[in-house]
Design an enzyme around this catalytic site. Sequence first.
Site, PDB file in Angstrom:
ATOM      1  N   LYS A 101      -5.055   3.841  -1.978  1.00  0.00           N
ATOM      2  CA  LYS A 101      -4.165   3.165  -1.045  1.00  0.00           C
ATOM      3  C   LYS A 101      -4.834   2.943   0.312  1.00  0.00           C
ATOM      4  CE  LYS A 101      -0.698   2.335  -3.676  1.00  0.00           C
ATOM      5  NZ  LYS A 101      -0.372   0.924  -4.018  1.00  0.00           N
ATOM      6  N   TYR A 134      -5.095   8.676  -5.839  1.00  0.00           N
ATOM      7  CA  TYR A 134      -4.067   7.725  -5.429  1.00  0.00           C
ATOM      8  C   TYR A 134      -4.155   7.424  -3.936  1.00  0.00           C
ATOM      9  CZ  TYR A 134       0.541   5.882  -4.247  1.00  0.00           C
ATOM     10  OH  TYR A 134       1.567   5.109  -3.748  1.00  0.00           O
ATOM     11  N   SER A 162       0.858  -1.177   0.000  1.00  0.00           N
ATOM     12  CA  SER A 162       0.000   0.000   0.000  1.00  0.00           C
ATOM     13  C   SER A 162       0.901   1.236   0.000  1.00  0.00           C
ATOM     14  CB  SER A 162      -0.935  -0.046   1.215  1.00  0.00           C
ATOM     15  OG  SER A 162      -1.760   1.079   1.263  1.00  0.00           O
TER      16      SER A 162
END
Length: 304
Positions: free
Chosen positions: A205, A201, A185
Amino acid sequence: MATGQANNTDLRASALFDVSHVTAVVTGGATGIGLMITQALQSNGAKVYITGRRQEVLDKTVELYSQGGPGQIIALQGDVSKKSEAVRLAQEIESREPQGIQLLVNNAGIARDDDTRYGNGQGQPDMTDARAVSEHFLRSTEEQWLETMRTNVMGAYFMSVAFLPLLAKGRETTPGYSSQVVNVSSISGAMKGPSMGQPAYASSKAAATHLSRMLATIFKDVKVRVNVIAPGLFPSEMTAGGKSGEDNKSTLDIKATNPSGRLGEESDMAATILFLAGRGGVFYNGQIVYPDGGSTLIQPAVNN
């Protein structure tokens, strides 16, 4: 005395971090953090299948690094953002490894926040001006969000589920060891800021980290573990603007602001994966490891 000596043997680093019994699959294993993980495993005796979309990049990694240790590196082209490809890759590995595998590393990831990223020639908007903030982040497109989620979250999900029978079988054939999924991650999924203008993004994650918690729970009765590596800033094609050298590695000219005073290095990632993948890590399940130099200590994050 003899019993004590035997126990001491079990406590040696060579026993705790040995991965010579491991057959692994590393997605995105030809560059960046994936390559660091691949090299660490192969250098310590593991057989490592690396996947990626670019056959020439995979082949280059095999050419450069498959002789650097007692293990093996084998390239398999595949696009993990597609369910059909996850299933195909699992079937291909099963045909080659009928006794199963011990480790799946879901490392492949992308960042598509090009239109809102602060370092993309546009800087940060005036965060006290509501219209400026709105206009800046509305530059993000639906396609950028969908593509990011498809690879970073959905890809890890379908790969984990498709490979579960192989992981379970690998556990059965390796006494005293339990197979696992390691999802790579990011600290961006823990920090409360927009990751330098990359909300898609960072959201992906955060989702990937929580997906890992759910998978650890789903898989618990078949005794397959799921853990997370959430790195800070390491050199990779993603962090270096899509660039890597002839060695498939990237460099960063960025000043570190974390307590350690430096960026992540190959040895940091190698130590992390060897800890989790070795026999010393078998008691870890559903955990998040932060090799970040302390970045989450100085920025608002969910883990502090």
